[in-house]
Design a protein around this motif. Sequence first.
Motif, mmCIF file in Angstrom:
data_model
loop_
_atom_site.group_PDB
_atom_site.id
_atom_site.type_symbol
_atom_site.label_atom_id
_atom_site.label_comp_id
_atom_site.label_asym_id
_atom_site.label_seq_id
_atom_site.Cartn_x
_atom_site.Cartn_y
_atom_site.Cartn_z
ATOM 1 N N ALA A 80 13.610 18.827 37.742
ATOM 2 C CA ALA A 80 12.924 20.110 37.875
ATOM 3 C C ALA A 80 12.995 20.603 39.314
ATOM 4 O O ALA A 80 13.208 21.796 39.565
ATOM 5 C CB ALA A 80 11.471 19.997 37.412
ATOM 6 N N ALA A 81 12.830 19.701 40.270
ATOM 7 C CA ALA A 81 12.931 20.088 41.675
ATOM 8 C C ALA A 81 14.374 20.445 42.033
ATOM 9 O O ALA A 81 14.628 21.470 42.676
ATOM 10 C CB ALA A 81 12.426 18.961 42.567
ATOM 11 N N ALA A 82 15.311 19.623 41.590
ATOM 12 C CA ALA A 82 16.722 19.839 41.912
ATOM 13 C C ALA A 82 17.281 21.108 41.280
ATOM 14 O O ALA A 82 18.270 21.655 41.769
ATOM 15 C CB ALA A 82 17.543 18.628 41.502
ATOM 16 N N SER B 185 5.311 30.335 44.543
ATOM 17 C CA SER B 185 6.667 30.714 44.154
ATOM 18 C C SER B 185 7.344 29.567 43.406
ATOM 19 O O SER B 185 6.836 28.441 43.350
ATOM 20 C CB SER B 185 7.487 31.046 45.404
ATOM 21 O OG SER B 185 7.762 29.860 46.142
ATOM 22 N N GLU B 186 8.504 29.860 42.876
ATOM 23 C CA GLU B 186 9.282 28.835 42.174
ATOM 24 C C GLU B 186 9.639 27.687 43.135
ATOM 25 O O GLU B 186 9.571 26.508 42.764
ATOM 26 C CB GLU B 186 10.548 29.470 41.580
ATOM 27 C CG GLU B 186 11.345 28.547 40.708
ATOM 28 C CD GLU B 186 12.560 29.221 40.080
ATOM 29 O OE1 GLU B 186 12.921 28.808 38.961
ATOM 30 O OE2 GLU B 186 13.151 30.132 40.706
ATOM 31 N N THR B 187 9.987 28.037 44.365
ATOM 32 C CA THR B 187 10.297 27.020 45.374
ATOM 33 C C THR B 187 9.063 26.179 45.678
ATOM 34 O O THR B 187 9.140 24.945 45.744
ATOM 35 C CB THR B 187 10.825 27.683 46.663
ATOM 36 O OG1 THR B 187 12.051 28.359 46.353
ATOM 37 C CG2 THR B 187 11.053 26.667 47.768
ATOM 38 N N ASP B 188 7.921 26.849 45.871
ATOM 39 C CA ASP B 188 6.661 26.130 46.125
ATOM 40 C C ASP B 188 6.371 25.145 44.993
ATOM 41 O O ASP B 188 6.027 23.991 45.230
ATOM 42 C CB ASP B 188 5.476 27.102 46.215
ATOM 43 C CG ASP B 188 5.532 28.069 47.373
ATOM 44 O OD1 ASP B 188 6.256 27.818 48.359
ATOM 45 O OD2 ASP B 188 4.817 29.095 47.292
ATOM 46 N N ARG B 189 6.504 25.624 43.772
ATOM 47 C CA ARG B 189 6.186 24.799 42.598
ATOM 48 C C ARG B 189 7.097 23.573 42.508
ATOM 49 O O ARG B 189 6.647 22.463 42.231
ATOM 50 C CB ARG B 189 6.296 25.626 41.323
ATOM 51 C CG ARG B 189 5.215 26.667 41.187
ATOM 52 C CD ARG B 189 5.509 27.631 40.005
ATOM 53 N NE ARG B 189 4.402 28.516 39.816
ATOM 54 C CZ ARG B 189 3.252 28.193 39.205
ATOM 55 N NH1 ARG B 189 3.074 26.989 38.715
ATOM 56 N NH2 ARG B 189 2.279 29.076 39.092
ATOM 57 N N ALA B 190 8.374 23.779 42.766
ATOM 58 C CA ALA B 190 9.326 22.665 42.722
ATOM 59 C C ALA B 190 8.986 21.634 43.792
ATOM 60 O O ALA B 190 8.981 20.420 43.529
ATOM 61 C CB ALA B 190 10.749 23.189 42.903
#
Length: 152
Positions: free
Chosen positions: A116-118, A88-93
Amino acid sequence: MTETQRVNMGKQHPAPYKALMALSAEAEGAAAAAGLDPLLVEMLKIRTSQINGCAFCLRLHTRDALKKGESPDRIAVLPAWAETGYFSETDRAALRLTEAITGVADGHVSDEDYDAAAAVLTADQVSAVAWLATVMNAFNRVAITSRYPVRD
């Protein structure tokens, strides 16, 4: 692997090891409070251990992830997470930030990686991921330095 006998740091000085265990529990509590999926937490531990080449921690956290219900396919493709649709986008971040923190010897956490994480994670999640990566890197160094055994 060499058979040179090493001091087991956790047994030689149990107080710092217990403190590291307590720090790990606090980091996991922060991750849970920040709403991070327990499976993601295990994947972050696995990815950190892959980068550091820590066989002991890889085996431990892969087993933990499987017990918690993680997919063997996701574990198998974890080193190439950015090339798959499994995350997911959360996983990737979280994975990107974890990799950046783990690789600080190659350069500091870049603004690009942090931003990118923030952009995806809350401030609590960014902090929790950073603490998880910090603790896992410490555990990897203890296990690697002490040469914790990994056998059948």
